[in-house]
Design a protein around this motif. Sequence first.
Motif, PDB file in Angstrom:
ATOM      1  N   SER A  68     -30.183 -30.039  49.579  1.00 25.13           N
ATOM      2  CA  SER A  68     -29.460 -30.209  50.835  1.00 25.13           C
ATOM      3  C   SER A  68     -28.478 -29.058  51.036  1.00 25.13           C
ATOM      4  N   GLN A  69     -28.018 -28.915  52.273  1.00 23.44           N
ATOM      5  CA  GLN A  69     -27.037 -27.879  52.577  1.00 23.44           C
ATOM      6  C   GLN A  69     -25.799 -28.099  51.720  1.00 23.44           C
ATOM      7  N   GLY A  70     -25.211 -26.994  51.277  1.00 25.42           N
ATOM      8  CA  GLY A  70     -24.006 -27.054  50.469  1.00 25.42           C
ATOM      9  C   GLY A  70     -24.259 -26.969  48.971  1.00 25.42           C
ATOM     10  N   MET A  71     -25.523 -27.139  48.557  1.00 23.35           N
ATOM     11  CA  MET A  71     -25.830 -27.024  47.126  1.00 23.35           C
ATOM     12  C   MET A  71     -25.752 -25.564  46.708  1.00 23.35           C
ATOM     13  N   ASN A  72     -25.407 -25.326  45.444  1.00 21.55           N
ATOM     14  CA  ASN A  72     -25.404 -23.947  44.963  1.00 21.55           C
ATOM     15  C   ASN A  72     -26.780 -23.604  44.371  1.00 21.55           C
ATOM     16  N   LYS A  73     -26.962 -22.340  44.036  1.00 19.75           N
ATOM     17  CA  LYS A  73     -28.265 -21.858  43.563  1.00 19.75           C
ATOM     18  C   LYS A  73     -28.710 -22.569  42.284  1.00 19.75           C
ATOM     19  N   GLN A  74     -27.771 -22.777  41.375  1.00 17.91           N
ATOM     20  CA  GLN A  74     -28.108 -23.428  40.110  1.00 17.91           C
ATOM     21  C   GLN A  74     -28.589 -24.858  40.358  1.00 17.91           C
ATOM     22  N   GLU A  75     -27.947 -25.564  41.266  1.00 22.67           N
ATOM     23  CA  GLU A  75     -28.366 -26.925  41.593  1.00 22.67           C
ATOM     24  C   GLU A  75     -29.767 -26.951  42.196  1.00 22.67           C
ATOM     25  N   VAL A  76     -30.068 -25.961  43.034  1.00 20.94           N
ATOM     26  CA  VAL A  76     -31.397 -25.883  43.653  1.00 20.94           C
ATOM     27  C   VAL A  76     -32.462 -25.641  42.592  1.00 20.94           C
ATOM     28  N   VAL A  77     -32.195 -24.697  41.684  1.00 24.51           N
ATOM     29  CA  VAL A  77     -33.161 -24.407  40.617  1.00 24.51           C
ATOM     30  C   VAL A  77     -33.398 -25.647  39.763  1.00 24.51           C
ATOM     31  N   GLN A  78     -32.345 -26.398  39.471  1.00 21.51           N
ATOM     32  CA  GLN A  78     -32.500 -27.624  38.692  1.00 21.51           C
ATOM     33  C   GLN A  78     -33.304 -28.667  39.464  1.00 21.51           C
ATOM     34  N   ALA A  79     -33.125 -28.718  40.780  1.00 10.04           N
ATOM     35  CA  ALA A  79     -33.794 -29.736  41.594  1.00 10.04           C
ATOM     36  C   ALA A  79     -35.268 -29.429  41.830  1.00 10.04           C
ATOM     37  N   ILE A  80     -35.595 -28.136  42.124  1.00 10.73           N
ATOM     38  CA  ILE A  80     -36.991 -27.818  42.480  1.00 10.73           C
ATOM     39  C   ILE A  80     -37.554 -26.585  41.796  1.00 10.73           C
ATOM     40  N   GLY A  81     -36.763 -25.916  40.988  1.00  6.15           N
ATOM     41  CA  GLY A  81     -37.257 -24.746  40.272  1.00  6.15           C
ATOM     42  C   GLY A  81     -37.008 -23.447  41.014  1.00  6.15           C
ATOM     43  N   GLU A  82     -37.458 -22.366  40.397  1.00  5.44           N
ATOM     44  CA  GLU A  82     -37.293 -21.024  40.976  1.00  5.44           C
ATOM     45  C   GLU A  82     -38.210 -20.854  42.187  1.00  5.44           C
ATOM     46  N   PRO A  83     -37.777 -20.077  43.175  1.00  7.14           N
ATOM     47  CA  PRO A  83     -38.630 -19.816  44.339  1.00  7.14           C
ATOM     48  C   PRO A  83     -39.750 -18.840  43.996  1.00  7.14           C
ATOM     49  N   SER A  84     -40.761 -18.828  44.837  1.00  7.64           N
ATOM     50  CA  SER A  84     -41.851 -17.859  44.665  1.00  7.64           C
ATOM     51  C   SER A  84     -41.392 -16.454  45.009  1.00  7.64           C
ATOM     52  N   ARG A  85     -40.437 -16.377  45.955  1.00  8.81           N
ATOM     53  CA  ARG A  85     -39.966 -15.059  46.400  1.00  8.81           C
ATOM     54  C   ARG A  85     -38.523 -15.183  46.858  1.00  8.81           C
ATOM     55  N   LYS A  86     -37.742 -14.125  46.613  1.00  7.03           N
ATOM     56  CA  LYS A  86     -36.354 -14.041  47.078  1.00  7.03           C
ATOM     57  C   LYS A  86     -36.221 -12.787  47.931  1.00  7.03           C
ATOM     58  N   ASN A  87     -35.567 -12.925  49.072  1.00  4.49           N
ATOM     59  CA  ASN A  87     -35.307 -11.786  49.948  1.00  4.49           C
ATOM     60  C   ASN A  87     -33.813 -11.699  50.188  1.00  4.49           C
ATOM     61  N   ASN A  88     -33.200 -10.565  49.818  1.00  6.71           N
ATOM     62  CA  ASN A  88     -31.772 -10.379  50.010  1.00  6.71           C
ATOM     63  C   ASN A  88     -31.548  -9.600  51.304  1.00  6.71           C
ATOM     64  N   LEU A  89     -30.800 -10.205  52.240  1.00  5.61           N
ATOM     65  CA  LEU A  89     -30.546  -9.596  53.544  1.00  5.61           C
ATOM     66  C   LEU A  89     -29.071  -9.248  53.735  1.00  5.61           C
ATOM     67  N   GLU A  90     -28.401  -8.791  52.736  1.00  5.10           N
ATOM     68  CA  GLU A  90     -26.978  -8.434  52.729  1.00  5.10           C
ATOM     69  C   GLU A  90     -26.072  -9.619  53.025  1.00  5.10           C
ATOM     70  N   ILE A  91     -26.182 -10.254  54.192  1.00  4.45           N
ATOM     71  CA  ILE A  91     -25.296 -11.372  54.523  1.00  4.45           C
ATOM     72  C   ILE A  91     -25.909 -12.721  54.162  1.00  4.45           C
ATOM     73  N   ALA A  92     -27.167 -12.706  53.746  1.00  6.17           N
ATOM     74  CA  ALA A  92     -27.840 -13.955  53.360  1.00  6.17           C
ATOM     75  C   ALA A  92     -28.964 -13.631  52.384  1.00  6.17           C
ATOM     76  N   GLU A  93     -29.380 -14.652  51.663  1.00  2.33           N
ATOM     77  CA  GLU A  93     -30.516 -14.520  50.749  1.00  2.33           C
ATOM     78  C   GLU A  93     -31.503 -15.633  51.077  1.00  2.33           C
ATOM     79  N   LEU A  94     -32.776 -15.263  51.187  1.00 10.12           N
ATOM     80  CA  LEU A  94     -33.818 -16.237  51.504  1.00 10.12           C
ATOM     81  C   LEU A  94     -34.618 -16.540  50.249  1.00 10.12           C
ATOM     82  N   TRP A  95     -34.787 -17.824  49.956  1.00  2.58           N
ATOM     83  CA  TRP A  95     -35.628 -18.260  48.849  1.00  2.58           C
ATOM     84  C   TRP A  95     -36.831 -18.954  49.456  1.00  2.58           C
ATOM     85  N   VAL A  96     -38.023 -18.446  49.149  1.00  5.59           N
ATOM     86  CA  VAL A  96     -39.255 -18.950  49.748  1.00  5.59           C
ATOM     87  C   VAL A  96     -39.982 -19.867  48.769  1.00  5.59           C
ATOM     88  N   TYR A  97     -40.341 -21.046  49.262  1.00  2.00           N
ATOM     89  CA  TYR A  97     -41.097 -22.045  48.502  1.00  2.00           C
ATOM     90  C   TYR A  97     -42.360 -22.382  49.292  1.00  2.00           C
TER      91      TYR A  97
END
Length: 125
Positions: A26-55
């Motif tokens: 859910s919104q507000g979770m940190n990266k570590q919580e997301v990885v624990q909940a669903i694992g690492e993303p297939s792809r990460k895209n860093n856009l300077e002001i945001a980072e996209l994690w693709v599942y």
Amino acid sequence: MKATFLFLVVLFTACADNRKELTNVSQGMNKQEVVQAIGEPSRKNNLEIAELWVYPEYDKTLIFRADTVYDIVNSSTVQLDSIKSSFKDLGQGIKKEAKKVGRKLDTVGKKLEGKFDNDTSENKR
């Protein structure tokens, strides 16, 4: 017969799909919580002001600002629109806060200007 039934129950339970659910994110979770909940993303895209994690297995993309889930894009067909909308909302928030800062600076400037005018007139006496 009971032993066979028990064996089959254990076998089917062991073979059950242990796939983690994206609904745990859910919104507000940190990266570590997301990885624990669903694992690492297939792809990460860093856009300077945001980072996209693709599942792709969920057909979803998580948008992070700093270390926090900012938005969850629900469908690959609306990813770009959702991302644009998220950044538009972000831009509106920044614009609103910038206006507040501008008003405060104007107030401080007027106070300093008034103080400077008072100091100047007192020095002329």
